[in-house]
Design a protein around this motif. Structure first.
Motif, PDB file in Angstrom:
ATOM      1  N   THR A  78       0.831  -1.208   0.000  1.00 47.05           N
ATOM      2  CA  THR A  78       0.000   0.000   0.000  1.00 47.05           C
ATOM      3  C   THR A  78       0.869   1.264   0.000  1.00 47.05           C
ATOM      4  O   THR A  78       0.527   2.259  -0.633  1.00 47.05           O
ATOM      5  CB  THR A  78      -0.964   0.018   1.203  1.00 47.05           C
ATOM      6  OG1 THR A  78      -0.207  -0.157   2.407  1.00 47.05           O
ATOM      7  CG2 THR A  78      -1.980  -1.100   1.095  1.00 47.05           C
ATOM      8  N   ARG A  79       2.000   1.179   0.660  1.00 49.14           N
ATOM      9  CA  ARG A  79       2.902   2.336   0.708  1.00 49.14           C
ATOM     10  C   ARG A  79       3.511   2.622  -0.666  1.00 49.14           C
ATOM     11  O   ARG A  79       3.571   3.778  -1.096  1.00 49.14           O
ATOM     12  CB  ARG A  79       4.007   2.069   1.732  1.00 49.14           C
ATOM     13  CG  ARG A  79       4.931   3.235   1.950  1.00 49.14           C
ATOM     14  CD  ARG A  79       6.013   2.862   2.920  1.00 49.14           C
ATOM     15  NE  ARG A  79       6.912   3.974   3.215  1.00 49.14           N
ATOM     16  CZ  ARG A  79       8.023   3.863   3.929  1.00 49.14           C
ATOM     17  NH1 ARG A  79       8.358   2.681   4.436  1.00 49.14           N
ATOM     18  NH2 ARG A  79       8.789   4.898   4.147  1.00 49.14           N
ATOM     19  N   LYS A 134       1.726   7.141  -6.555  1.00 49.26           N
ATOM     20  CA  LYS A 134       0.605   7.968  -7.004  1.00 49.26           C
ATOM     21  C   LYS A 134       0.833   9.427  -6.607  1.00 49.26           C
ATOM     22  O   LYS A 134       0.603  10.335  -7.386  1.00 49.26           O
ATOM     23  CB  LYS A 134      -0.707   7.453  -6.421  1.00 49.26           C
ATOM     24  CG  LYS A 134      -1.171   6.128  -7.009  1.00 49.26           C
ATOM     25  CD  LYS A 134      -1.645   6.267  -8.448  1.00 49.26           C
ATOM     26  CE  LYS A 134      -3.013   6.923  -8.500  1.00 49.26           C
ATOM     27  NZ  LYS A 134      -3.480   7.029  -9.907  1.00 49.26           N
ATOM     28  N   GLU A 135       1.275   9.603  -5.344  1.00 47.19           N
ATOM     29  CA  GLU A 135       1.535  10.965  -4.863  1.00 47.19           C
ATOM     30  C   GLU A 135       2.661  11.617  -5.640  1.00 47.19           C
ATOM     31  O   GLU A 135       2.699  12.835  -5.794  1.00 47.19           O
ATOM     32  CB  GLU A 135       1.861  10.937  -3.365  1.00 47.19           C
ATOM     33  CG  GLU A 135       0.626  10.749  -2.486  1.00 47.19           C
ATOM     34  CD  GLU A 135       0.981  10.426  -1.052  1.00 47.19           C
ATOM     35  OE1 GLU A 135       2.127  10.691  -0.648  1.00 47.19           O
ATOM     36  OE2 GLU A 135       0.114   9.888  -0.344  1.00 47.19           O
ATOM     37  N   TYR A 170       2.355   1.836  -3.583  1.00 50.63           N
ATOM     38  CA  TYR A 170       1.307   2.332  -4.485  1.00 50.63           C
ATOM     39  C   TYR A 170       0.995   3.806  -4.206  1.00 50.63           C
ATOM     40  O   TYR A 170       1.010   4.637  -5.114  1.00 50.63           O
ATOM     41  CB  TYR A 170       0.044   1.482  -4.336  1.00 50.63           C
ATOM     42  CG  TYR A 170      -1.134   1.994  -5.144  1.00 50.63           C
ATOM     43  CD1 TYR A 170      -1.257   1.683  -6.501  1.00 50.63           C
ATOM     44  CD2 TYR A 170      -2.116   2.787  -4.556  1.00 50.63           C
ATOM     45  CE1 TYR A 170      -2.330   2.153  -7.246  1.00 50.63           C
ATOM     46  CE2 TYR A 170      -3.192   3.258  -5.294  1.00 50.63           C
ATOM     47  CZ  TYR A 170      -3.297   2.937  -6.638  1.00 50.63           C
ATOM     48  OH  TYR A 170      -4.362   3.406  -7.367  1.00 50.63           O
ATOM     49  N   SER A 171       0.742   4.120  -2.935  1.00 49.88           N
ATOM     50  CA  SER A 171       0.335   5.493  -2.620  1.00 49.88           C
ATOM     51  C   SER A 171       1.482   6.480  -2.830  1.00 49.88           C
ATOM     52  O   SER A 171       1.265   7.598  -3.309  1.00 49.88           O
ATOM     53  CB  SER A 171      -0.212   5.583  -1.195  1.00 49.88           C
ATOM     54  OG  SER A 171       0.758   5.164  -0.273  1.00 49.88           O
ATOM     55  N   LEU A 177      -6.041  -2.011  -2.327  1.00 49.07           N
ATOM     56  CA  LEU A 177      -5.780  -0.692  -2.911  1.00 49.07           C
ATOM     57  C   LEU A 177      -7.081   0.022  -3.271  1.00 49.07           C
ATOM     58  O   LEU A 177      -8.082  -0.637  -3.557  1.00 49.07           O
ATOM     59  CB  LEU A 177      -4.888  -0.848  -4.151  1.00 49.07           C
ATOM     60  CG  LEU A 177      -3.534  -1.517  -3.895  1.00 49.07           C
ATOM     61  CD1 LEU A 177      -2.757  -1.691  -5.191  1.00 49.07           C
ATOM     62  CD2 LEU A 177      -2.706  -0.728  -2.888  1.00 49.07           C
TER      63      LEU A 177
END
Lengths: 62, 152
Positions: A17-18, A24-25, A20-21, A61
């Motif tokens: 999750t880290r 994205k950021e 991916y985020s 996600l």
């Protein structure tokens, strides 16, 4: 979805999750971020067939 | 219904997919409706990534995860059939701007993402493309690794 013989670990979930985020950021394309999350998951769980991985992490996600 | 022309045909196909969902008691959220519509309009056998590209053109807020969750749901409810043509997963292409060009180093243990730029690498890629007879117009690179142990 959890693989029957593959217990989800907190470290794996957090890393997926880290990654991916964070991507994205950072402005990465959705497909790039998703593929990266798949690779991270596959590293933690090489026993899971690679074709199943995107379906497994889909539940983690947004 | 008499099918004469694309619009009526499109509605007819879409209705069939939605009717299947309703028949199986599946609640039709907007993302599911868009995905069902794209599936209906597809004359080929799109994989999840191709589906994502087509869905994105209609609703850019729909994520890859939503695509995979929906396809899994549609498959489990026998709304769609999954085919394996033995070619593995489709790879993707990324659109990137030259002004903030960078790559990513990803720590597979923690998920940490580090952005980096390396001129030597950029020059090398251009040279490789040129040697192969191309002008490089786009590329992306993600490196995956584990942190080296510190020496004491």
């Amino acid at each position: 979805m959890v693989e029957p013989n593959c217990p989800v670990t907190a470290a794996c979930h957090l890393a997926v999750t880290r990654a991916y985020s964070a991507l994205k950021e950072a402005g990465a394309d959705e497909r790039v971020a998703y593929e990266a999350a798949e690779t991270v998951y596959a590293w933690h769980h090489p026993e899971v067939p690679r074709q199943r991985v995107p379906f497994v992490i889909a539940d983690w996600l947004p | 219904m008499t099918v004469e022309g694309g619009v009526v045909d499109e509605i007819g196909v879409l209705s069939r997919i939605e009717a299947l969902c309703a028949e199986k008691g599946l609640r039709m959220t907007e993302p599911r409706r868009v995905i069902a519509r794209v599936l209906s309009d597809s004359e080929d056998h799109p994989d999840a990534e191709e589906l994502y590209d087509r869905v994105k053109a209609i609703d850019s807020s729909i994520s890859m995860a939503t695509i995979y969750r929906t396809m899994k749901l549609f498959e489990e409810m026998s709304i769609v059939s999954k085919r394996d043509f033995g070619d593995g997963r489709a790879r993707y292409e990324k659109q990137s701007g030259p002004e903030d060009h960078h790559h990513h180093m990803i720590d597979v243990q923690s998920g940490e993402v580090i952005e980096f730029f390396n001129q030597e690498l950029e020059d090398l890629k251009k040279r490789i493309a040129r040697d192969l007879g191309f002008e490089l117009v786009d590329h992306h690179l993600e490196l995956f690794g584990v942190r080296l142990k510190k020496k004491h």
